[in-house]
Design a protein around this motif. Structure first.
Motif, PDB file in Angstrom:
ATOM      1  N   ALA A 316     -51.783 -33.802 -14.548  1.00  0.00           N
ATOM      2  CA  ALA A 316     -50.386 -32.912 -14.724  1.00  0.00           C
ATOM      3  C   ALA A 316     -50.442 -32.598 -16.507  1.00  0.00           C
ATOM      4  CB  ALA A 316     -49.322 -33.524 -14.368  1.00  0.00           C
ATOM      5  N   PHE A 317     -50.667 -33.817 -17.063  1.00  0.00           N
ATOM      6  CA  PHE A 317     -50.452 -33.564 -18.746  1.00  0.00           C
ATOM      7  C   PHE A 317     -51.491 -32.925 -19.230  1.00  0.00           C
ATOM      8  CE2 PHE A 317     -48.841 -38.167 -18.986  1.00  0.00           C
ATOM      9  CZ  PHE A 317     -47.554 -37.937 -18.434  1.00  0.00           C
ATOM     10  N   GLU A 326     -43.986 -26.799 -21.397  1.00  0.00           N
ATOM     11  CA  GLU A 326     -43.398 -27.957 -21.866  1.00  0.00           C
ATOM     12  C   GLU A 326     -42.886 -28.773 -20.884  1.00  0.00           C
ATOM     13  OE1 GLU A 326     -40.179 -26.956 -24.812  1.00  0.00           O
ATOM     14  OE2 GLU A 326     -41.694 -25.745 -26.105  1.00  0.00           O
ATOM     15  N   ILE A 327     -43.329 -29.996 -21.047  1.00  0.00           N
ATOM     16  CA  ILE A 327     -42.991 -30.798 -19.868  1.00  0.00           C
ATOM     17  C   ILE A 327     -42.349 -32.140 -20.605  1.00  0.00           C
ATOM     18  CG2 ILE A 327     -44.301 -29.930 -18.049  1.00  0.00           C
ATOM     19  CD1 ILE A 327     -46.192 -32.623 -18.281  1.00  0.00           C
ATOM     20  N   VAL A 331     -42.205 -41.706 -22.969  1.00  0.00           N
ATOM     21  CA  VAL A 331     -41.915 -41.709 -24.538  1.00  0.00           C
ATOM     22  C   VAL A 331     -43.150 -42.817 -25.077  1.00  0.00           C
ATOM     23  CG1 VAL A 331     -40.670 -42.977 -26.007  1.00  0.00           C
ATOM     24  CG2 VAL A 331     -39.463 -41.926 -24.253  1.00  0.00           C
ATOM     25  N   PRO A 332     -43.693 -43.688 -24.326  1.00  0.00           N
ATOM     26  CA  PRO A 332     -44.867 -44.376 -24.961  1.00  0.00           C
ATOM     27  C   PRO A 332     -46.007 -43.378 -24.952  1.00  0.00           C
ATOM     28  CG  PRO A 332     -44.123 -45.841 -23.411  1.00  0.00           C
ATOM     29  CD  PRO A 332     -43.254 -44.319 -23.059  1.00  0.00           C
ATOM     30  N   TYR A 333     -46.157 -42.112 -24.315  1.00  0.00           N
ATOM     31  CA  TYR A 333     -47.164 -41.499 -24.453  1.00  0.00           C
ATOM     32  C   TYR A 333     -47.032 -40.222 -25.263  1.00  0.00           C
ATOM     33  CZ  TYR A 333     -49.331 -43.702 -20.258  1.00  0.00           C
ATOM     34  OH  TYR A 333     -49.902 -44.661 -19.478  1.00  0.00           O
ATOM     35  N   GLU A 334     -45.889 -40.043 -25.839  1.00  0.00           N
ATOM     36  CA  GLU A 334     -45.524 -38.662 -26.523  1.00  0.00           C
ATOM     37  C   GLU A 334     -46.521 -38.581 -27.710  1.00  0.00           C
ATOM     38  OE1 GLU A 334     -41.361 -39.046 -27.648  1.00  0.00           O
ATOM     39  OE2 GLU A 334     -40.598 -38.296 -25.746  1.00  0.00           O
TER      40      GLU A 334
END
Length: 338
Positions: A316-317, A326-327, A331-334
């Motif tokens: 999905a990313f 934009e999704i 937070v740790p993956y931003e």
């Protein structure tokens, strides 16, 4: 707007996007008790972290003799609820909705003891010959689906999918290739549909959230079911309150299947437009651009990914980057998605 990341609401459940993890058997219950293990606790929530909107657990047996293998997940007794509820919690905490596929393997069960089917026909020489189900057996199995739905509700699932595909029990009743009965459960399409009708009715007695049905829209064998023949049954499902049909194909009988990217999408399109019911498309859909094309052209309403999500839990990313959508990401993956 990018359709793949457009929310979709069914009844009171809103899915954040149209990406679904299709049910895939894991065979990782390790004590023949049908309970979840650490494998499930890691495998499913990882796809939730990865942005999938709906995760549907693998075929989960409503009766012990209805397991595909002795290592299948089960939901045939109350002892299964605690583990399933834990798993649902992990999935939901990481941003996805949770579904479960309720299943009975029929003549494709490989467990010890007698196995059941609409007719006493083995799948092939490697499988046992099943016992033809009596009317009492059918009634007991319908009740088992209802009890499983009660447990699924207690565990907190958002979606139930009934497994009517891939040569398992409900599919065996639906097709004239495997249903040779002469009573009210065989013969005409209405009679062959009868057990699925009864299962849907029984589940709907206690279930008020989204209800999906997976079908094998094409048997790829002379005398078998085709997408055009399934239109009638799909209309019956819609009348009974089924919210979406997950359109797969094959695996009822040994057959040669022409496979290519999106080879089942045309079946989804046929069911969607002629039965006027939402559908899910599945089958070698790997490219985000392909998934978006399917949705933009109204060929399906949701995209079910299977092996591609085994290869890439964060599909999905990747899709959001390729489609310039934009999704939200954890937070740790931003830092990886700026």
């Amino acid at each position: 707007m990018v359709k793949l990341f457009e929310p979709m609401t069914i009844k009171d459940i809103t899915f954040k996007n149209r990406i679904v993890m299709a049910p895939m058997c894991m065979y990782q219950s390790d004590q023949e008790d049908g309970r979840i293990t650490d494998w499930h606790r890691i495998h499913y929530p990882t796809r939730a972290v990865g942005g999938t909107g709906l995760i549907i657990l693998e075929a989960t047996a409503v009766q012990p003799q209805g397991r595909i293998s002795s290592r299948d997940l089960g939901i045939w007794e109350d002892a299964h609820v605690e583990g399933l509820a834990e798993l649902v919690g992990l999935i939901k905490k990481n941003g996805a909705k949770a579904g479960i596929q309720l299943a009975h393997a029929g003549r494709k069960a490989t467990v010890d003891g007698d196995i059941h089917a609409p007719s006493a026909l083995a799948f092939n020489d490697s499988y046992k010959t099943p016992t033809e189900m009596s009317k009492a057996d059918i009634t007991e199995t319908v009740k088992a689906f209802r009890s499983a739905a009660v447990r699924a509700d207690r565990a907190g699932f958002d979606v139930i999918e009934l497994h009517g595909a891939h040569g398992y029990l409900l599919n065996e009743f639906l097709s004239p290739l495997t249903n040779k009965r002469t009573d009210e459960y065989g013969g005409s399409s209405e009679n062959r549909y009868r057990i699925l009708r009864e299962v849907i009715e029984a589940v709907n007695e206690i279930w008020t959230k989204p209800l999906f049905v997976r079908i094998s829209a094409h048997d790829y064998t002379k005398g078998g079911m085709t997408p055009e023949q399934y239109i009638e049954m799909a209309k019956w499902m819609k009348q009974q309150g089924v919210d979406l049909i997950d359109v797969s194909s094959g695996a009822l009988v040994p057959a040669k299947i022409p496979v290519y990217p999106g080879y089942q999408v045309k079946f989804s399109e046929t069911i969607k437009h002629h039965a006027e019911i939402p559908t899910g498309a599945v089958g070698l859909i790997t490219s985000p651009l392909h998934a978006e094309e399917i949705l933009q052209n109204g060929r399906a309403d949701m995209i079910f990914l299977a092996r591609e999500l085994l290869r890439d839990p964060y599909w999905a990313f990747r899709a959001s980057k390729e489609l310039d959508a934009e999704i939200e990401v954890p937070v740790p993956y931003e830092r990886g998605w700026v």
